[in-house]
Design an enzyme around this catalytic site. Structure first.
Site, mmCIF file in Angstrom:
data_model
loop_
_atom_site.group_PDB
_atom_site.id
_atom_site.type_symbol
_atom_site.label_atom_id
_atom_site.label_comp_id
_atom_site.label_asym_id
_atom_site.label_seq_id
_atom_site.Cartn_x
_atom_site.Cartn_y
_atom_site.Cartn_z
ATOM 1 N N HIS A 116 21.258 -33.219 -43.450
ATOM 2 C CA HIS A 116 21.867 -32.193 -42.608
ATOM 3 C C HIS A 116 22.859 -31.350 -43.418
ATOM 4 O O HIS A 116 23.954 -31.812 -43.721
ATOM 5 C CB HIS A 116 22.573 -32.848 -41.428
ATOM 6 C CG HIS A 116 23.135 -31.869 -40.439
ATOM 7 N ND1 HIS A 116 22.355 -30.951 -39.804
ATOM 8 C CD2 HIS A 116 24.407 -31.657 -40.002
ATOM 9 C CE1 HIS A 116 23.112 -30.213 -38.996
ATOM 10 N NE2 HIS A 116 24.362 -30.626 -39.100
ATOM 11 N N ASP A 140 16.744 -33.856 -42.073
ATOM 12 C CA ASP A 140 17.925 -33.673 -41.230
ATOM 13 C C ASP A 140 17.911 -34.627 -40.031
ATOM 14 O O ASP A 140 17.024 -34.541 -39.187
ATOM 15 C CB ASP A 140 17.964 -32.214 -40.745
ATOM 16 C CG ASP A 140 19.280 -31.861 -40.070
ATOM 17 O OD1 ASP A 140 19.890 -32.756 -39.451
ATOM 18 O OD2 ASP A 140 19.680 -30.689 -40.160
ATOM 19 N N SER A 189 24.850 -25.954 -39.542
ATOM 20 C CA SER A 189 24.996 -26.798 -38.353
ATOM 21 C C SER A 189 25.483 -25.928 -37.181
ATOM 22 O O SER A 189 24.821 -24.954 -36.839
ATOM 23 C CB SER A 189 25.944 -27.963 -38.640
ATOM 24 O OG SER A 189 25.863 -28.914 -37.625
#
Ligand SMILES: [Ca+2]
Length: 535
Positions: free
Chosen positions: A448, A409, A187
């Site tokens: 994610h 995601d 991320s």
């Protein structure tokens, strides 16, 4: 410019540190933990150096304790500019349990805090490790107001300064430099990972970039657009969590078989064109039907989310939309559009515009001019995203980069990550040449950084270490999916652009029954005209 300053700073830094290490201690011996506090490194204050016993450690501000082996804990603050206040910690195992390596760990979101859990995990495996708060405290963006240097620290400088300084501290503690240095992040950590490869190519020998939020300016524009697309003019959310789940379920059902295997996973959502109008409620629907259908505003909003943000002027894509399947595939807000889009009271990261870009706390997002404001942002803050496609510095350094992302995601659209990789391949002489140092793995059905119906647990760092240390480049990562802690499916994640194909026999829940193959219209290979990749 900035890079050169740091090189100069490092040259200055090494001299006193090495002298301090070499003087009193016997050759090859490190400095005792407590004595590390006396190190002098330009622009860095060592706040403490403490020998920590094995057992429970409760990180500052945390409620839960973690179990850690014995280590030397160094707390430090770096001030590369007069406005900087970059806190970081370095954890160093005793020399006899040290694996000889250094691991820098990344952050999430705008998280202004040290990532203690990742440090503890690295320490348990024998790494010396470091993490930084990126130069500010807290996950909001007000810190940027009147503090332009703090934004630069957050954008890319803090990780670099942490890395450079931590290597010196580790060298002092252990009596030698780490053999290899790795960075691991997902991320925002994935953005930091790519930033390191792009801006500071000599910091690391190996880098893991997970679900990278590297296209940060455009992603922020994408969040703003997505919020406006999924809320009424009055700011009420158009979707309920149930409708998001309905969209995910319907998308996957409609597209599951495109990849040739009905397994609840869509291998490549770019091939899925499920039209949400098929879920439009019929007139006179009963209450039950309404739960399984969409209103016209919901259909319209879903279409906008899939299509992404396009320039009103030219029609070109400013930021890609989110993939079908990412709408709401799990119970957690993070496993859907909820966390960053539909649950937000106002557009996620709208403070980017208020505090970083326009310096106007009263800036109204309804005033956005997509083309004008994007051009302004990219001209004013080119150092904020990490989108440089030229990785020749990292390649020249001998660095290896493993990137992965989840095809479901809902935070960083995987299409954008694919576009970045394709762009690098184009810049670096084609995909074959790029694969010599940079490999990309897409995980169908993964959210994610983790979770999702697809296999989503794998050892990217282990594969990277084999590559860096033994020259064994990974062609696939074997991923597992677990339910209630029990593995119920394994599957290879293949090196992009290959995909995993079931061999036609044996359980489709076992990785051994899959082969990595080129799929469909593969990216254009070298042609007689010297083509390379298509965009
Ligand atoms: Ca399938």
């Amino acid at each position: 410019m900035m890079r050169r300053d740091f090189a100069a700073a490092l040259a200055v830094a090494i001299v006193p540190v090495l002298a301090a290490a070499a003087a009193p201690a016997a050759a090859g011996n490190g400095t005792a933990c407590a004595n590390l506090a006396a190190l002098t490194i330009p622009n860095v204050t060592i706040r403490s150096a403490t020998t920590m016993p094995p057992g429970a450690f409760t990180p500052p501000g945390a409620r839960q304790e973690m179990q850690v082996p014995a280590f030397c804990r160094v707390e430090a603050t770096a001030r590369p500019t007069s406005d900087s206040e970059i806190k970081f910690e370095v954890w160093i195992p005793p020399v006899d349990t040290w694996n000889g390596k250094f691991q820098g760990v990344g952050n999430g979101g705008y998280q202004g805090s040290i990532t203690y859990t990742a440090m503890a995990a690295a320490l348990r495996k024998g790494y010396a490790t470091a993490s930084t708060d990126t130069g500010h405290t807290g996950d909001d963006m007000k810190f940027g107001q009147e503090h332009p240097e703090k934004i630069v620290d957050y954008a890319h400088r803090a990780i670099h300064v942490m890395t450079e300084t931590s290597k010196l501290i580790v060298r002092d503690a252990q009596g030698r430099f780490a053999d290899k240095s790795y960075f691991v992040g997902c991320s925002a950590g994935g953005q930091q990972a790519l930033s390191e490869a792009q801006r500071y190519p000599e910091d690391y020998d190996g880098i893991v970039a997970g679900d990278p939020a590297n296209n940060r300016i455009r992603q922020t524009f994408g969040f703003l657009y997505s919020w406006m697309a999924t809320h009424t003019k009055e700011g009420a959310p158009i979707f309920t969590p149930q409708k998001l789940a309905l969209l995910s379920k319907s998308s996957v059902e409609a597209c599951d078989a495109i990849d040739g295997l009905k397994d609840g996973l869509v291998d490549d959502p770019r091939k899925c064109h499920f039209d949400p109008v098929k879920l439009l409620c019929k007139n006179g629907a009963s209450g039950t039907d309404e739960a399984a259908c969409l209103s016209q505003p919901q259909v319209d909003a879903a279409k906008k989310m899939y299509e992404g943000l396009k320039s009103p002027k030219t029609g070109e894509t400013i930021y890609t939309g989110w993939p079908r399947g990412s709408e709401g595939f799990g119970d957690n807000a993070s496993q859907s559009w909820r966390q960053y889009i539909t649950d937000q009271k106002e557009p996620a990261r709208v403070d980017f515009f208020r505090y970083f870009l326009f310096h106007d706390p009263n800036w109204d997002y309804r005033s956005i001019d997509w083309d004008r404001d994007l051009a302004y942002a990219e001209q004013k803050m080119p150092w904020f995203p990490s989108v440089d496609r030229d990785l020749s510095g990292f390649k020249k350094h001998g660095g290896k980069l493993v990137m992965y992302t989840g095809w479901m995601d809902p935070v960083v659209p995987p299409q954008d990550t694919v576009a970045y990789y394709d762009g690098v391949a184009k810049t670096m002489g084609g995909i074959e040449k790029t694969r010599e140092f940079y490999r990309f793995f897409l995980a169908p059905g993964m959210g994610h950084c983790a979770g999702g119906p697809g296999p989503n647990t794998f050892d990217a760092l282990g594969a990277l270490e084999q590559w860096v240390e033994k020259g064994a480049a990974p062609d696939k990562l074997v991923a597992t999916h677990s339910t209630n802690g029990k593995v119920d499916r394994t599957r290879p994640l293949c090196v992009y652009p290959q995909v995993a194909r079931w061999k036609g026999a044996g359980s489709s829940d076992e990785a051994a029954n899959f082969a990595c193959v080129s799929d469909g219209p593969a990216p254009a290979r070298k042609t007689t005209t010297g083509g390379g990749l298509k965009e």
